[in-house]
Design a protein around this motif. Sequence first.
Motif, PDB file in Angstrom:
ATOM      1  N   ARG A 132       0.822  -1.215   0.000  1.00 22.41           N
ATOM      2  CA  ARG A 132       0.000   0.000   0.000  1.00 22.41           C
ATOM      3  C   ARG A 132       0.853   1.261   0.000  1.00 22.41           C
ATOM      4  N   VAL A 133       0.299   2.313  -0.568  1.00 20.52           N
ATOM      5  CA  VAL A 133       0.941   3.618  -0.575  1.00 20.52           C
ATOM      6  C   VAL A 133      -0.043   4.649  -0.058  1.00 20.52           C
ATOM      7  N   PHE A 134       0.508   5.689   0.570  1.00 21.47           N
ATOM      8  CA  PHE A 134      -0.303   6.755   1.147  1.00 21.47           C
ATOM      9  C   PHE A 134      -0.100   7.968   0.259  1.00 21.47           C
ATOM     10  N   VAL A 135      -1.195   8.491  -0.259  1.00 20.29           N
ATOM     11  CA  VAL A 135      -1.138   9.499  -1.319  1.00 20.29           C
ATOM     12  C   VAL A 135      -1.918  10.737  -0.894  1.00 20.29           C
ATOM     13  N   LYS A 136      -1.294  11.892  -1.029  1.00 23.08           N
ATOM     14  CA  LYS A 136      -1.976  13.163  -0.769  1.00 23.08           C
ATOM     15  C   LYS A 136      -2.708  13.562  -2.046  1.00 23.08           C
ATOM     16  N   VAL A 137      -3.998  13.747  -1.930  1.00 23.08           N
ATOM     17  CA  VAL A 137      -4.818  14.065  -3.098  1.00 23.08           C
ATOM     18  C   VAL A 137      -4.555  15.503  -3.543  1.00 23.08           C
ATOM     19  N   SER A 138      -4.314  15.695  -4.826  1.00 21.12           N
ATOM     20  CA  SER A 138      -4.098  17.049  -5.347  1.00 21.12           C
ATOM     21  C   SER A 138      -5.408  17.823  -5.328  1.00 21.12           C
ATOM     22  N   ALA A 139      -5.312  19.092  -4.995  1.00 21.06           N
ATOM     23  CA  ALA A 139      -6.511  19.934  -5.025  1.00 21.06           C
ATOM     24  C   ALA A 139      -7.028  19.977  -6.452  1.00 21.06           C
ATOM     25  N   SER A 140      -8.334  19.925  -6.590  1.00 19.14           N
ATOM     26  CA  SER A 140      -8.902  19.862  -7.932  1.00 19.14           C
ATOM     27  C   SER A 140      -8.657  21.151  -8.718  1.00 19.14           C
ATOM     28  N   GLU A 141      -8.427  22.291  -8.029  1.00 22.05           N
ATOM     29  CA  GLU A 141      -8.191  23.555  -8.734  1.00 22.05           C
ATOM     30  C   GLU A 141      -7.035  23.424  -9.724  1.00 22.05           C
ATOM     31  N   GLU A 142      -5.930  22.900  -9.245  1.00 19.81           N
ATOM     32  CA  GLU A 142      -4.755  22.909 -10.114  1.00 19.81           C
ATOM     33  C   GLU A 142      -4.893  21.949 -11.294  1.00 19.81           C
TER      34      GLU A 142
ATOM     35  N   TYR B 150     -12.066   4.967  -8.111  1.00 19.67           N
ATOM     36  CA  TYR B 150     -12.863   4.160  -7.184  1.00 19.67           C
ATOM     37  C   TYR B 150     -11.986   3.325  -6.251  1.00 19.67           C
ATOM     38  N   ALA B 151     -10.673   3.505  -6.349  1.00 20.62           N
ATOM     39  CA  ALA B 151      -9.764   2.667  -5.568  1.00 20.62           C
ATOM     40  C   ALA B 151      -9.476   3.275  -4.206  1.00 20.62           C
ATOM     41  N   GLY B 152      -9.107   2.423  -3.262  1.00 21.52           N
ATOM     42  CA  GLY B 152      -8.540   2.871  -2.009  1.00 21.52           C
ATOM     43  C   GLY B 152      -9.533   3.371  -0.979  1.00 21.52           C
ATOM     44  N   THR B 153      -8.967   3.871   0.121  1.00 14.77           N
ATOM     45  CA  THR B 153      -9.746   4.337   1.265  1.00 14.77           C
ATOM     46  C   THR B 153      -9.363   5.783   1.541  1.00 14.77           C
ATOM     47  N   ASP B 154     -10.377   6.629   1.559  1.00 20.51           N
ATOM     48  CA  ASP B 154     -10.133   8.050   1.782  1.00 20.51           C
ATOM     49  C   ASP B 154      -9.914   8.341   3.255  1.00 20.51           C
ATOM     50  N   VAL B 155      -8.927   9.178   3.564  1.00 20.35           N
ATOM     51  CA  VAL B 155      -8.733   9.645   4.941  1.00 20.35           C
ATOM     52  C   VAL B 155      -8.431  11.137   4.902  1.00 20.35           C
ATOM     53  N   LYS B 156      -8.759  11.808   6.022  1.00 26.49           N
ATOM     54  CA  LYS B 156      -8.420  13.228   6.156  1.00 26.49           C
ATOM     55  C   LYS B 156      -7.401  13.371   7.262  1.00 26.49           C
ATOM     56  N   LEU B 157      -6.505  14.297   7.092  1.00 25.65           N
ATOM     57  CA  LEU B 157      -5.451  14.497   8.079  1.00 25.65           C
ATOM     58  C   LEU B 157      -5.101  15.974   8.078  1.00 25.65           C
ATOM     59  N   GLY B 158      -5.462  16.671   9.163  1.00 18.90           N
ATOM     60  CA  GLY B 158      -5.151  18.099   9.254  1.00 18.90           C
ATOM     61  C   GLY B 158      -5.790  18.924   8.167  1.00 18.90           C
ATOM     62  N   GLY B 159      -6.991  18.533   7.736  1.00 18.40           N
ATOM     63  CA  GLY B 159      -7.715  19.329   6.755  1.00 18.40           C
ATOM     64  C   GLY B 159      -7.428  18.943   5.316  1.00 18.40           C
TER      65      GLY B 159
ATOM     66  N   GLU C  28      -6.863  16.004   2.205  1.00 15.72           N
ATOM     67  CA  GLU C  28      -7.388  14.701   1.812  1.00 15.72           C
ATOM     68  C   GLU C  28      -6.255  13.785   1.363  1.00 15.72           C
ATOM     69  N   TYR C  29      -6.347  12.546   1.825  1.00 14.92           N
ATOM     70  CA  TYR C  29      -5.374  11.525   1.466  1.00 14.92           C
ATOM     71  C   TYR C  29      -6.134  10.279   1.033  1.00 14.92           C
ATOM     72  N   VAL C  30      -5.408   9.371   0.388  1.00 16.92           N
ATOM     73  CA  VAL C  30      -6.003   8.089   0.032  1.00 16.92           C
ATOM     74  C   VAL C  30      -4.948   7.004   0.233  1.00 16.92           C
ATOM     75  N   LEU C  31      -5.371   5.881   0.802  1.00 14.02           N
ATOM     76  CA  LEU C  31      -4.500   4.719   0.945  1.00 14.02           C
ATOM     77  C   LEU C  31      -4.816   3.760  -0.187  1.00 14.02           C
ATOM     78  N   LEU C  32      -3.839   3.529  -1.049  1.00 18.27           N
ATOM     79  CA  LEU C  32      -4.040   2.729  -2.255  1.00 18.27           C
ATOM     80  C   LEU C  32      -3.135   1.508  -2.249  1.00 18.27           C
ATOM     81  N   SER C  33      -3.577   0.458  -2.917  1.00 19.49           N
ATOM     82  CA  SER C  33      -2.654  -0.604  -3.279  1.00 19.49           C
ATOM     83  C   SER C  33      -1.889  -0.175  -4.524  1.00 19.49           C
ATOM     84  N   GLU C  34      -0.636  -0.597  -4.615  1.00 18.52           N
ATOM     85  CA  GLU C  34       0.171  -0.169  -5.760  1.00 18.52           C
ATOM     86  C   GLU C  34      -0.487  -0.554  -7.085  1.00 18.52           C
ATOM     87  N   LYS C  35      -1.193  -1.668  -7.096  1.00 19.42           N
ATOM     88  CA  LYS C  35      -1.841  -2.094  -8.348  1.00 19.42           C
ATOM     89  C   LYS C  35      -2.952  -1.148  -8.802  1.00 19.42           C
ATOM     90  N   ASP C  36      -3.431  -0.271  -7.918  1.00 20.55           N
ATOM     91  CA  ASP C  36      -4.453   0.694  -8.317  1.00 20.55           C
ATOM     92  C   ASP C  36      -3.856   1.975  -8.873  1.00 20.55           C
TER      93      ASP C  36
END
Lengths: 103, 103, 103, 103, 103, 103, 103
Positions: free
Chosen positions: F17-27, F78-87, F89-97
Amino acid sequence: MASVSLTVSTVKPLADRVFVKVSASEEKTAGGILLPDTAKEKPQIGEVVQVGPGKRNDDGTRQEPEIKIGDKVLYSKYAGTDVKLGGDEYVLLSEKDILAVVG
Amino acid sequence: MASVSLTVSTVKPLADRVFVKVSASEEKTAGGILLPDTAKEKPQIGEVVQVGPGKRNDDGTRQEPEIKIGDKVLYSKYAGTDVKLGGDEYVLLSEKDILAVVG
Amino acid sequence: MASVSLTVSTVKPLADRVFVKVSASEEKTAGGILLPDTAKEKPQIGEVVQVGPGKRNDDGTRQEPEIKIGDKVLYSKYAGTDVKLGGDEYVLLSEKDILAVVG
Amino acid sequence: MASVSLTVSTVKPLADRVFVKVSASEEKTAGGILLPDTAKEKPQIGEVVQVGPGKRNDDGTRQEPEIKIGDKVLYSKYAGTDVKLGGDEYVLLSEKDILAVVG
Amino acid sequence: MASVSLTVSTVKPLADRVFVKVSASEEKTAGGILLPDTAKEKPQIGEVVQVGPGKRNDDGTRQEPEIKIGDKVLYSKYAGTDVKLGGDEYVLLSEKDILAVVG
Amino acid sequence: MASVSLTVSTVKPLADRVFVKVSASEEKTAGGILLPDTAKEKPQIGEVVQVGPGKRNDDGTRQEPEIKIGDKVLYSKYAGTDVKLGGDEYVLLSEKDILAVVG
Amino acid sequence: MASVSLTVSTVKPLADRVFVKVSASEEKTAGGILLPDTAKEKPQIGEVVQVGPGKRNDDGTRQEPEIKIGDKVLYSKYAGTDVKLGGDEYVLLSEKDILAVVG
């Protein structure tokens, strides 16, 4: 990307796929001819026009295809992907979706 | 593609498939005869008329079919693909869908 | 195909399948008798009357069946294929659908 | 088939199955007792009364069961097949559906 | 079966399962704390209080658990089986349903 | 269990698994930027902030992760599990996703 | 995370994935051109613009991709993940979703 002028000879199926020209339904309703149980169903007979190199095993070797160009085949009506080429109907099938060689 | 005049002998099942002539339901409703639980169900007995070469293993060898031409077989009513040939009903089955030899 | 006069002894299950005579539900509602949680459910006890040769491994060997003719067995009510033979009910099961030998 | 008078000792689970006597829900609602999240759910604790010989590997060997007779176990409420025997409730489970030994 | 007085130390997870005490949702809504995307969802953080012996391979060996008692873990909210013990909430999870150690 | 003060550095993904910080949709809506087919869909680009030790094989060895901290990645929405941390958004993904590294 | 300015050359597919530029539907409706059975369906032809390193086997080796940059490919219309880049449509596919090379 430039325009793609496709002919049957330019379609190269991958792995264990085969390219099959769908038989016109007319010739299948004649007497003594194999036809699907329900006349309303999609054609299920065709002629193989291209054969892929065979399914690749994990060690890099390939499984020799059991089907060859020119075979008349019976295939499952829900299998594969339909394509049209020059007004004729074709279907790209995996070899495992071919039920029997019928001629 | 030329017209295909099919006979039972021209149907060559692939892999572990068998070609089975469906028994007429009349002979199955007679006394002492195996018949499905629900009379309204599709016939489930047939006679094997063609047998494929057997399932191919990854190393290229094949599993010898357990079924031979002439076997009367009981098969799962939802299995296989129905085909008609010269007015008779047939079904193309995988050997694993054959439950028992019954004669 | 000639008429098929079936008897229990002519049914030869394939692979890991067993042929089981379903016990009449009457004998299962008596005191001290194993019966399904819901009385309305289909019978789940039977007696093994035929056993297949065992599941075939890829190398051609077979797994010896754990069940033998005469075993009373408890099986999952949704498993197998129901058949009638001479007025009695039978079921063709895979050995893996048999939960326990009960007598 | 003669009548089957079943007792716990006559039930012999196959493969990796275990036969479990369901604990009465009364004793589970007492203070300090493990109980399901929702009181309306089916009991999930039981005592192992019979253990199968273990899952059979392809080479004929068996995996030694991790569960033994007398273990109190917690199991998934949707697993297994419910049976009644002499007025008591039992469940036939695969060992993999047992979540923990709890006593 | 006698009454079962359960404590955390009597719960012994099987195979690759772990027993996790669910963190109270209060402490997760504080600033700077990991919390699920939707506040209405079930808690997804807990502390490991018991660890099974590890998943058993076919050859009888076991895979060493990656989780140890005391780990704070993040787990998938739809995974596992909820249990209550002495007024606290616990969940029995497979190690593969644990996404990350978070403390 | 004591309160858990989480920071990115305390999140240790398991296995592949990898922990990924979701990019803001604005950019992502700016010109020349990769963006999902449908603007209404959830963000699909992020930056890898933690990487697990890799998928464990049955023999105890691990598959080296293909992803490293700092990679910008495109992942299935549709992959992974969403988590929030300090405001954030992050997602925990399997590398295959993870579909592709994009920067 | 800084803004991501993507170009085709910065997209590096993982494993057995390929990055494909979708052909404009106009050029596919011309005479003699392969086109899907139903004109209303999504485009199914594209040109490969990036290829991943190949599927990784458990022993760390990789399966060499069968597809190379520049190949015109026919792919299943429901496969992959659509992305837009600079106004053009692309799709990230697994190699197994590519049915045939068509030019």
